[in-house]
Write a protein that holds these residues in place. Structure first.
Motif, PDB file in Angstrom:
ATOM      1  N   MET A  12      30.290  13.251  60.209  1.00  0.00           N
ATOM      2  CA  MET A  12      30.732  13.287  58.903  1.00  0.00           C
ATOM      3  C   MET A  12      31.935  12.792  58.344  1.00  0.00           C
ATOM      4  SD  MET A  12      29.427  17.408  58.181  1.00  0.00           S
ATOM      5  CE  MET A  12      29.939  17.329  56.656  1.00  0.00           C
ATOM      6  N   ARG A  13      33.185  12.838  58.984  1.00  0.00           N
ATOM      7  CA  ARG A  13      34.438  12.393  58.565  1.00  0.00           C
ATOM      8  C   ARG A  13      34.061  10.772  58.614  1.00  0.00           C
ATOM      9  NH1 ARG A  13      38.830  15.036  62.143  1.00  0.00           N
ATOM     10  NH2 ARG A  13      40.128  13.532  60.913  1.00  0.00           N
ATOM     11  N   MET A  14      33.593  10.094  59.653  1.00  0.00           N
ATOM     12  CA  MET A  14      33.343   8.896  59.841  1.00  0.00           C
ATOM     13  C   MET A  14      32.539   8.270  58.453  1.00  0.00           C
ATOM     14  SD  MET A  14      33.320   7.697  63.581  1.00  0.00           S
ATOM     15  CE  MET A  14      31.745   8.734  63.933  1.00  0.00           C
ATOM     16  N   SER A  15      31.554   8.845  58.147  1.00  0.00           N
ATOM     17  CA  SER A  15      30.564   8.332  57.246  1.00  0.00           C
ATOM     18  C   SER A  15      31.500   8.492  55.819  1.00  0.00           C
ATOM     19  CB  SER A  15      29.485   9.324  56.929  1.00  0.00           C
ATOM     20  OG  SER A  15      28.849   9.039  55.884  1.00  0.00           O
ATOM     21  N   ALA A  16      32.248   9.552  55.491  1.00  0.00           N
ATOM     22  CA  ALA A  16      32.917   9.727  54.516  1.00  0.00           C
ATOM     23  C   ALA A  16      34.276   8.632  54.337  1.00  0.00           C
ATOM     24  CB  ALA A  16      33.772  11.117  54.349  1.00  0.00           C
ATOM     25  N   ARG A  17      34.597   8.191  55.531  1.00  0.00           N
ATOM     26  CA  ARG A  17      35.600   7.281  55.304  1.00  0.00           C
ATOM     27  C   ARG A  17      34.811   5.759  54.892  1.00  0.00           C
ATOM     28  NH1 ARG A  17      37.593   9.335  60.405  1.00  0.00           N
ATOM     29  NH2 ARG A  17      39.442  10.648  60.308  1.00  0.00           N
ATOM     30  N   LEU A  18      33.785   5.611  55.628  1.00  0.00           N
ATOM     31  CA  LEU A  18      33.117   4.350  55.287  1.00  0.00           C
ATOM     32  C   LEU A  18      32.791   4.307  53.827  1.00  0.00           C
ATOM     33  CD1 LEU A  18      31.800   2.128  56.680  1.00  0.00           C
ATOM     34  CD2 LEU A  18      29.654   3.357  56.876  1.00  0.00           C
ATOM     35  N   SER A  19      32.597   5.290  53.287  1.00  0.00           N
ATOM     36  CA  SER A  19      32.264   5.159  51.769  1.00  0.00           C
ATOM     37  C   SER A  19      33.557   4.640  51.032  1.00  0.00           C
ATOM     38  CB  SER A  19      31.713   6.499  51.162  1.00  0.00           C
ATOM     39  OG  SER A  19      32.676   7.583  51.277  1.00  0.00           O
ATOM     40  N   GLN A  20      34.703   4.787  51.548  1.00  0.00           N
ATOM     41  CA  GLN A  20      35.992   4.524  50.875  1.00  0.00           C
ATOM     42  C   GLN A  20      36.229   2.987  51.388  1.00  0.00           C
ATOM     43  OE1 GLN A  20      38.825   7.824  50.861  1.00  0.00           O
ATOM     44  NE2 GLN A  20      37.376   8.696  51.847  1.00  0.00           N
ATOM     45  N   GLY A 111      28.361  13.500  54.898  1.00  0.00           N
ATOM     46  CA  GLY A 111      29.430  12.657  54.870  1.00  0.00           C
ATOM     47  C   GLY A 111      29.531  11.772  53.726  1.00  0.00           C
ATOM     48  N   GLY A 112      28.374  11.006  53.616  1.00  0.00           N
ATOM     49  CA  GLY A 112      28.215  10.035  52.629  1.00  0.00           C
ATOM     50  C   GLY A 112      28.349  10.510  51.271  1.00  0.00           C
ATOM     51  N   ALA A 113      27.807  11.993  51.135  1.00  0.00           N
ATOM     52  CA  ALA A 113      27.725  12.489  49.885  1.00  0.00           C
ATOM     53  C   ALA A 113      29.146  13.393  49.454  1.00  0.00           C
ATOM     54  CB  ALA A 113      26.345  13.515  49.749  1.00  0.00           C
ATOM     55  N   ALA A 114      29.850  13.526  50.432  1.00  0.00           N
ATOM     56  CA  ALA A 114      30.934  14.193  50.373  1.00  0.00           C
ATOM     57  C   ALA A 114      32.006  13.714  49.184  1.00  0.00           C
ATOM     58  CB  ALA A 114      31.874  14.433  51.507  1.00  0.00           C
ATOM     59  N   VAL A 115      32.252  12.515  49.374  1.00  0.00           N
ATOM     60  CA  VAL A 115      33.208  11.452  48.524  1.00  0.00           C
ATOM     61  C   VAL A 115      32.999  11.485  46.973  1.00  0.00           C
ATOM     62  CG1 VAL A 115      34.492   9.479  48.134  1.00  0.00           C
ATOM     63  CG2 VAL A 115      34.367  10.303  50.415  1.00  0.00           C
ATOM     64  N   PRO A 116      31.447  11.052  46.736  1.00  0.00           N
ATOM     65  CA  PRO A 116      31.151  11.084  45.698  1.00  0.00           C
ATOM     66  C   PRO A 116      31.177  12.392  44.847  1.00  0.00           C
ATOM     67  CG  PRO A 116      29.761  10.020  46.870  1.00  0.00           C
ATOM     68  CD  PRO A 116      30.502  10.451  47.796  1.00  0.00           C
ATOM     69  N   ILE A 117      30.915  13.465  45.334  1.00  0.00           N
ATOM     70  CA  ILE A 117      30.754  14.665  44.977  1.00  0.00           C
ATOM     71  C   ILE A 117      32.439  15.299  44.660  1.00  0.00           C
ATOM     72  CG2 ILE A 117      30.378  17.280  45.347  1.00  0.00           C
ATOM     73  CD1 ILE A 117      27.859  15.746  44.838  1.00  0.00           C
ATOM     74  N   MET A 118      33.148  14.926  45.508  1.00  0.00           N
ATOM     75  CA  MET A 118      34.636  15.238  45.322  1.00  0.00           C
ATOM     76  C   MET A 118      35.274  14.403  44.004  1.00  0.00           C
ATOM     77  SD  MET A 118      36.177  16.064  49.148  1.00  0.00           S
ATOM     78  CE  MET A 118      35.941  14.647  49.846  1.00  0.00           C
ATOM     79  N   VAL A 119      34.932  13.258  44.142  1.00  0.00           N
ATOM     80  CA  VAL A 119      35.594  12.410  43.092  1.00  0.00           C
ATOM     81  C   VAL A 119      34.716  12.553  41.693  1.00  0.00           C
ATOM     82  CG1 VAL A 119      36.320   9.835  42.396  1.00  0.00           C
ATOM     83  CG2 VAL A 119      36.410  10.727  44.886  1.00  0.00           C
ATOM     84  N   PHE A 120      33.431  12.137  41.810  1.00  0.00           N
ATOM     85  CA  PHE A 120      32.758  11.884  40.636  1.00  0.00           C
ATOM     86  C   PHE A 120      32.345  13.371  39.652  1.00  0.00           C
ATOM     87  CE2 PHE A 120      28.686  10.983  38.375  1.00  0.00           C
ATOM     88  CZ  PHE A 120      29.311  10.284  37.277  1.00  0.00           C
TER      89      PHE A 120
END
Length: 259
Positions: A12-20, A111-120
């Protein structure tokens, strides 16, 4: 238990980093533009109601529905990298890891959904507060419905992965088909209550209609929990064993033809 969860958490963490991967400035900039698009959509709904458009929902419900749909879009239509893995052959190496392939896909999707949820999502909340949109869900059943929606969205994504395996190297076309169907039939873009001829009542009972449309209708107070939750439970019970069986058969086909 911790040893079991740790590799999936790392995924999950690697997927979240990939989205950035293009940098936080680029990420925030793209979400600001998306927030502006949502703002224009909210203004459009206000204009339609002011001009007397016939709707089976109130203006606050429509605005609330639209805002929540934008803020939680990655969870309402959960996407895994299954299509990409099948297209570039990464699925072969993934099957060699000491982790289940379905677990890896689920961890990667979350993990890929985490960053959009936290930012958007915070941008949407700020926009909703500024435009006087009700933010609190109308029903506490919204959260269980969202969890059922995510579970069902994951298994439907596996169904599209099976289709990609069956049709060969046509992952892009299948992804376009999936995007078209989910845009039109899930209720994520247009509320079912806004559709003519009572189409929304029928779509709300379909496997795709119980994705985004189900939790959003509870969030905006358009449906009663007993109208929504049992249908979601039914489709989860039906789809999970059926598609897991199909996925297992499809993976056997993939391996037998060389992967």
């Amino acid at each position: 238990m911790i040893a079991f969860i740790k590799p999936y958490w790392s995924e999950m963490r690697m997927s979240a980093r990939l989205s950035q991967s293009f940098g936080m400035a680029s990420l925030v900039g793209s979400y600001v533009l998306r927030a502006l698009r949502v703002g224009f959509l909210l203004l459009m709904w206000r204009s339609l109601f002011q001009n007397g458009a016939p709707m089976d929902m109130t203006l606050p419900q429509t605005l609330q529905y639209t805002l929540c749909s934008a803020a939680l879009a990655p969870l309402l239509d959960l996407r895994t990298p299954a299509g990409g893995w099948l297209h570039d052959g990464a699925v072969a190496s993934r099957t060699l890891r000491p982790m289940g392939i379905l677990g890896q896909l689920a961890a990667d999707a979350l993990g890929g959904a985490a960053v959009p949820i936290m930012v958007f999502a915070p941008l949407c909340l700020l926009l909703g507060w500024w435009m006087d949109v009700p933010l609190a869900p109308a029903s506490a059943w919204f959260l269980p419905s969202l969890l059922l929606c995510m579970a069902q969205g994951f298994i439907i994504d596996m169904a599209f992965a099976c289709i990609i395996i069956r049709v060969g190297n046509l992952s892009w076309q299948v992804d376009l088909l999936r995007s078209s169907l989910t845009t039109l039939l899930t209720g994520g873009l247009i509320p079912f209550a806004a559709l003519p001829w009572g189409l929304g009542r029928w779509l709300a009972l379909s496997p795709l209609g119980t994705l985004a449309g189900a939790p959003l209708s509870l969030y905006a107070g358009l449906s009663a929990p007993m109208q929504v939750i049992p249908v979601q439970i039914f489709w989860n019970i039906v789809l999970w064993p059926l598609i897991l069986w199909w996925f297992g058969r499809s993976m056997e086909r993939l391996v037998s033809f060389g992967g």
